[in-house]
Design a protein around this motif. Structure first.
Motif, PDB file in Angstrom:
ATOM      1  N   SER A 102      77.405  70.637  68.067  1.00 31.56           N
ATOM      2  CA  SER A 102      76.748  69.420  68.557  1.00 31.56           C
ATOM      3  C   SER A 102      75.280  69.669  68.870  1.00 31.56           C
ATOM      4  N   SER A 103      74.871  70.930  68.971  1.00 30.98           N
ATOM      5  CA  SER A 103      73.444  71.213  69.210  1.00 30.98           C
ATOM      6  C   SER A 103      72.564  70.543  68.165  1.00 30.98           C
TER       7      SER A 103
ATOM      8  N   ASP B  23      76.723  63.076  76.007  1.00 31.89           N
ATOM      9  CA  ASP B  23      77.084  64.401  75.513  1.00 31.89           C
ATOM     10  C   ASP B  23      78.482  64.720  76.049  1.00 31.89           C
TER      11      ASP B  23
ATOM     12  N   TYR C 149      82.503  68.645  76.746  1.00 33.20           N
ATOM     13  CA  TYR C 149      83.677  69.160  77.477  1.00 33.20           C
ATOM     14  C   TYR C 149      84.795  68.133  77.603  1.00 33.20           C
TER      15      TYR C 149
ATOM     16  N   THR D 122      81.883  68.445  70.303  1.00 29.05           N
ATOM     17  CA  THR D 122      81.839  69.773  69.692  1.00 29.05           C
ATOM     18  C   THR D 122      83.233  70.377  69.566  1.00 29.05           C
TER      19      THR D 122
ATOM     20  N   SER E  65      83.292  73.603  69.769  1.00 28.43           N
ATOM     21  CA  SER E  65      83.003  74.931  70.340  1.00 28.43           C
ATOM     22  C   SER E  65      83.864  75.264  71.547  1.00 28.43           C
TER      23      SER E  65
HETATM   24  C1  LIG Z   1      76.719  70.028  77.499  1.00 26.35           C
HETATM   25  C2  LIG Z   1      76.617  70.755  76.204  1.00 26.35           C
HETATM   26  N1  LIG Z   1      76.240  70.077  75.111  1.00 26.35           N
HETATM   27  C3  LIG Z   1      76.133  70.663  73.923  1.00 26.35           C
HETATM   28  C4  LIG Z   1      76.403  72.007  73.773  1.00 26.35           C
HETATM   29  C5  LIG Z   1      76.217  72.618  72.413  1.00 26.35           C
HETATM   30  O1  LIG Z   1      77.396  73.076  71.889  1.00 26.35           O
HETATM   31  P1  LIG Z   1      77.558  73.459  70.354  1.00 26.35           P
HETATM   32  O2  LIG Z   1      76.214  73.436  69.711  1.00 26.35           O
HETATM   33  O3  LIG Z   1      78.178  74.794  70.358  1.00 26.35           O
HETATM   34  O4  LIG Z   1      78.440  72.409  69.766  1.00 26.35           O
HETATM   35  C6  LIG Z   1      76.803  72.764  74.877  1.00 26.35           C
HETATM   36  C7  LIG Z   1      77.099  74.198  74.735  1.00 26.35           C
HETATM   37  O5  LIG Z   1      77.495  74.899  75.609  1.00 26.35           O
HETATM   38  C8  LIG Z   1      76.913  72.115  76.135  1.00 26.35           C
HETATM   39  O6  LIG Z   1      77.265  72.773  77.243  1.00 26.35           O
END
Ligand SMILES: Cc1ncc(COP(=O)(O)O)c(C=O)c1O
Length: 390
Positions: free
Chosen positions: A119-120, A219, A222, A249, A251
């Protein structure tokens, strides 16, 4: 804008470096938890000559990045192996398959979804777009900074309002601060680093009122730690045509932090705009995509990870409370709580014991943010914590 660090900045400035430079009071050898597994913080064998992480200690508990300590599911592993046979092909229909699974669950159309390598990418695309030509991004302190710092770098002004005393986004204050120069509202729910959630009816009412005036970015990194029945179903607001962007995400509960998979749910016009700043779907490898499809369908694995996380989180919360620490109630895979020593000293001493955590300074108060690992890792954390705080 706060002086919080991005993930990358933090790695450079944190106890990883101080511990690596031997500034800490403890060393991994002195740690007293017997037979604790050595969890590689950064695998030194792959370090190159000038690598700032080359001398990092091996970690016994890697609790600084909100990763899934249980790994990826067996079904995702199997899909990865199968995907090697089609690694010579560009992905096409496979995007459709994953998007239609997500679309069904969220009550949107596949055209409302854009995939990304984490999602970054979505956050960065939004930062680039909404910073263009200046203007203000409205948010709260303290929250995840990556989008905000990038937007600020590219010309946006960041207005970060205080949170409520329960460490939640103050939606009334945000609403009252909407002026013509506000180009985006950025909300993290559940929030990082506080772990707090906004009650769904409040969030929904906020989006209904605000999004006709200003796009609202939620966002939801979580979100999977909510029980499925309790999850805010904001997809329905997208289906109703509202100007809201959801970022998700793989992740976290899926354990794909290294594999990289995420997605946005938004109006097709907004996705088209964001796509100008990212390669979107086509930045995702077929291997990750096939693993993502398998993991998305693997409800049993997700339930297992959520349950294990809740167990280890409850254990740690109670153990800290028993020591007199006031833990902010968390709905996520990390916990934030005020500590009684300087952040750098604390970080150095924890990393020195092979325990990776993060810290924050907020309104003059130091905090520890510890990710929820396995029960074994949390026992290591508590043992190390007790040594540091005496
Ligand atoms: C609130 C939040 N948004 C976005 C991300 C980005 O996650 P990723 O790029 O791994 O999907 C994180 C990563 O820890 C996060 O804590």
């Amino acid at each position: 804008m706060s002086s919080q660090l991005t993930r990358r900045d933090w790695l450079r400035a944190s106890g990883l470096l101080t511990a690596g430079l031997g500034l800490s009071r403890f060393t991994p050898a002195k740690a007293s938890v017997p037979n604790a597994p050595l969890i590689s913080g950064f695998t030194n064998e792959f370090a190159f000559a000038d690598d700032p992480f080359a001398n990092m200690p091996k970690l016994r508990a890697r609790l600084f990045a909100n990763e899934n300590p249980l790994g990826i599911s067996a079904s995702a592993k199997e899909a990865i192996i199968k995907a090697t046979e089609i690694g010579n092909r560009y992905a096409w229909m496979e995007f459709g398959q994953l998007k239609s699974l997500i679309a069904t669950d969220d009550g949107v159309k596949p055209a409302n979804i854009m995939m990304a390598p984490g999602s970054s990418d979505i956050l960065m695309a939004a930062a680039d777009h909404f910073a263009k030509g200046g203007g203000t991004i409205l948010t709260s302190t303290m929250t995840y900074d990556d989008l905000l710092q990038r937007a600020e770098k590219f010309g946006a002004k960041i207005k970060a309002l205080p949170m409520t005393k329960e460490y939640k986004f103050d939606l009334n204050a945000i609403k009252a601060s909407i002026t013509p120069d506000v180009k985006l509202v950025y909300i993290v729910n559940p929030n990082n680093p506080t772990g707090t959630i906004i009650p769904t009816p409040e969030l929904e009412a906020f989006i209904r009122e605000v999004s006709p005036k200003v796009p609202v970015f939620i966002d939801e990194a979580y979100i999977d730690f909510y029980e499925p029945a309790d999850r805010p179903k904001l997809g329905k607001l997208v289906a109703e045509g509202m100007n809201v962007i959801l970022a998700r995400t793989f992740s976290k509960i899926h354990g794909f932090a290294g594999l990289r998979l995420g997605y946005a749910i938004a109006q097709p016009d907004m996705l088209k705009i964001l796509h100008a700043y990212t390669n979107g779907d086509f930045a995702v490898s077929i291997t990750t995509l096939m693993a993502g499809i398998a993991s998305y369908k693997d409800i049993e694995w997700q339930n297992h990870c959520r349950a294990e996380n809740a167990k280890a989180r409850a254990y740690t919360t109670k153990a800290l409370a028993d020591l007199g620490y006031e833990v902010i109630p968390s709905a996520t895979n990390f916990i934030l709580f005020p500590i009684r020593m300087k952040t750098k000293t604390f970080e150095g001493q924890m990393f020195g014991q092979g325990i990776g955590i993060q810290t924050r300074d907020f309104n003059g108060q130091p905090y520890c943010r510890v990710s929820v690992g396995t029960m074994d890792e949390m026992a290591i954390f508590m043992d190390g914590f007790k040594k540091v705080v005496g």
